[in-house]
Design an enzyme around this catalytic site. Structure first.
Site, PDB file in Angstrom:
ATOM      1  N   ASP A   1     -30.561 -16.691 -22.599  1.00 14.48           N
ATOM      2  CA  ASP A   1     -29.115 -16.504 -22.803  1.00 14.48           C
ATOM      3  C   ASP A   1     -28.718 -15.019 -22.764  1.00 14.48           C
ATOM      4  O   ASP A   1     -27.534 -14.690 -22.912  1.00 14.48           O
ATOM      5  CB  ASP A   1     -28.625 -17.173 -24.098  1.00 14.48           C
ATOM      6  N   HIS A   2     -29.693 -14.129 -22.521  1.00 16.17           N
ATOM      7  CA  HIS A   2     -29.420 -12.696 -22.378  1.00 16.17           C
ATOM      8  C   HIS A   2     -29.772 -12.166 -20.988  1.00 16.17           C
ATOM      9  O   HIS A   2     -29.248 -11.137 -20.575  1.00 16.17           O
ATOM     10  CB  HIS A   2     -30.172 -11.901 -23.460  1.00 16.17           C
TER      11      HIS A   2
ATOM     12  N   HIS B   1     -36.866 -10.660 -34.003  1.00 15.54           N
ATOM     13  CA  HIS B   1     -36.335 -11.824 -33.273  1.00 15.54           C
ATOM     14  C   HIS B   1     -37.278 -12.132 -32.112  1.00 15.54           C
ATOM     15  O   HIS B   1     -37.723 -13.264 -31.933  1.00 15.54           O
ATOM     16  CB  HIS B   1     -34.929 -11.503 -32.798  1.00 15.54           C
TER      17      HIS B   1
ATOM     18  N   HIS C   1     -34.765 -13.381 -23.937  1.00 15.56           N
ATOM     19  CA  HIS C   1     -34.258 -14.759 -23.997  1.00 15.56           C
ATOM     20  C   HIS C   1     -33.281 -15.052 -22.852  1.00 15.56           C
ATOM     21  O   HIS C   1     -32.496 -14.188 -22.458  1.00 15.56           O
ATOM     22  CB  HIS C   1     -33.597 -15.022 -25.352  1.00 15.56           C
TER      23      HIS C   1
ATOM     24  N   HIS D   1     -23.786 -12.485 -30.291  1.00 12.31           N
ATOM     25  CA  HIS D   1     -23.293 -13.836 -30.582  1.00 12.31           C
ATOM     26  C   HIS D   1     -22.139 -13.817 -31.579  1.00 12.31           C
ATOM     27  O   HIS D   1     -22.071 -12.948 -32.447  1.00 12.31           O
ATOM     28  CB  HIS D   1     -24.402 -14.720 -31.180  1.00 12.31           C
TER      29      HIS D   1
ATOM     30  N   HIS E   1     -33.368  -8.118 -24.919  1.00  6.02           N
ATOM     31  CA  HIS E   1     -34.600  -8.918 -25.072  1.00  6.02           C
ATOM     32  C   HIS E   1     -34.627 -10.033 -24.045  1.00  6.02           C
ATOM     33  O   HIS E   1     -33.653 -10.267 -23.332  1.00  6.02           O
ATOM     34  CB  HIS E   1     -34.764  -9.445 -26.500  1.00  6.02           C
TER      35      HIS E   1
ATOM     36  N   ASP F   1     -29.764  -9.659 -30.560  1.00  6.17           N
ATOM     37  CA  ASP F   1     -29.910 -10.723 -31.558  1.00  6.17           C
ATOM     38  C   ASP F   1     -30.691 -10.234 -32.778  1.00  6.17           C
ATOM     39  O   ASP F   1     -31.349 -11.020 -33.460  1.00  6.17           O
ATOM     40  CB  ASP F   1     -30.652 -11.931 -30.959  1.00  6.17           C
TER      41      ASP F   1
HETATM   42 FE    FE Z   1     -29.246 -14.942 -28.037  1.00 12.50          FE
HETATM   43 ZN    ZN Z   2     -32.298 -14.212 -28.541  1.00 15.57          ZN
END
Ligand code: FE
Ligand code: ZN
Length: 265
Positions: A60-61, A112, A58, A177, A56, A139
């Protein structure tokens, strides 16, 4: 033979590194930061990064995608319904992706985020001898919990989790995570009499005290211990009803109550 290793990133992300030891080719899932992957590649100069899989959009990905592609020429495969940097292959529900000889099926799991996908590989698929069934769940499904609903509805997330929950019990679950300890503390509050949760909580407390990873999980273990997959259990419904101070008439309503309770937990 495929080996799967976690490269820690930021405070609690894992970038999954898949290594094909026969060919010395590798792939990463959700590289939110290029640095840990570049460091690994620098330390393993014979290895070639060929694929980047994204669940996805985001940061942090996806934050490391462009730098890694520039360095390696790796092919970037990610969800069709989201904006993914440097994406080469846009994936939709049911699409097939082959990565290091492993045949993955794409499962759309909105909740998410709206375009979130998971990568599932059935037992013994492709050249992935001995890997068994795998799931990269991003996530969406976490060990003992699930992602927050940033874009989707409780109904969408509940449906997405149900699709993952019916995969074979032995499916190893690689989420993005290290949230397992806080998830299981919540699971214990939602289901105080679940002995499987208590046992897992004790194991995970021990692992985290030693700063060790708690992943991968398995679909079988998640079915036994993850309250978000257990919304039809009477005891889970009762606790959800206590929290909302009203009867939750459906599995989706129980899920929504649990998610709201966890946000405040
Ligand atoms: Fe994340
Ligand atoms: Zn995420």
């Amino acid at each position: 033979m495929i080996q799967i290793e976690a490269l820690p990133a930021f405070s609690d992300n894992y970038i999954w590194l898949l290594q094909d030891t026969a060919t010395q080719r590798c792939a990463v899932v959700d590289p939110g930061d290029a640095r840990p992957v570049l460091d690994w590649l620098d330390a393993h100069p014979q290895w070639q990064l060929t694929d980047i899989l994204i669940t996805h959009h985001h940061q942090d990905h996806v934050g490391g995608v462009e730098a890694l592609k520039a360095r390696s020429g790796a092919k970037v495969s990610g969800p069709a319904n989201e904006t993914i940097p440097a994406r080469d292959v846009a994936l939709r529900d049911g699409d097939a992706v082959t990565c290091l000889g492993i045949a993955f099926e794409v499962i759309e799991v909105p909740g998410h985020t709206l375009g979130h996908i998971a990568f599932h590989s059935a037992e013994g698929s492709g050249g992935a001898e001995g890997t068994g069934p795998l799931l990269f769940s991003g996530d969406t499904l976490f060990a003992g919990g699930c992602g927050r609903l940033f874009e989707g509805t409780p109904e969408q997330m509940h449906h997405s989790l149900q699709r993952l929950a019916v995969l074979p019990e032995a499916t190893r679950v690689y989420c993005a995570h290290e949230y397992t300890l806080s998830n299981l503390r919540f699971a214990n509050a939602a289901e105080p009499d679940n002995a499987h949760v208590l046992e897992r909580l004790a194991e995970v407390e021990k692992l985290r005290a030693e700063q060790r990873i708690t992943l991968p999980s398995s679909i079988g273990l998640e079915r036994l211990t993850n309250p978000f997959l257990r919304t039809t259990e009477t005891s889970v419904k009762q606790k959800a009803d206590e929290w909302t101070k009203a009867a939750n008439p459906s599995s989706i309503a129980v899920f929504a109550a649990l998610r709201a309770w966890k946000n405040a937990f």
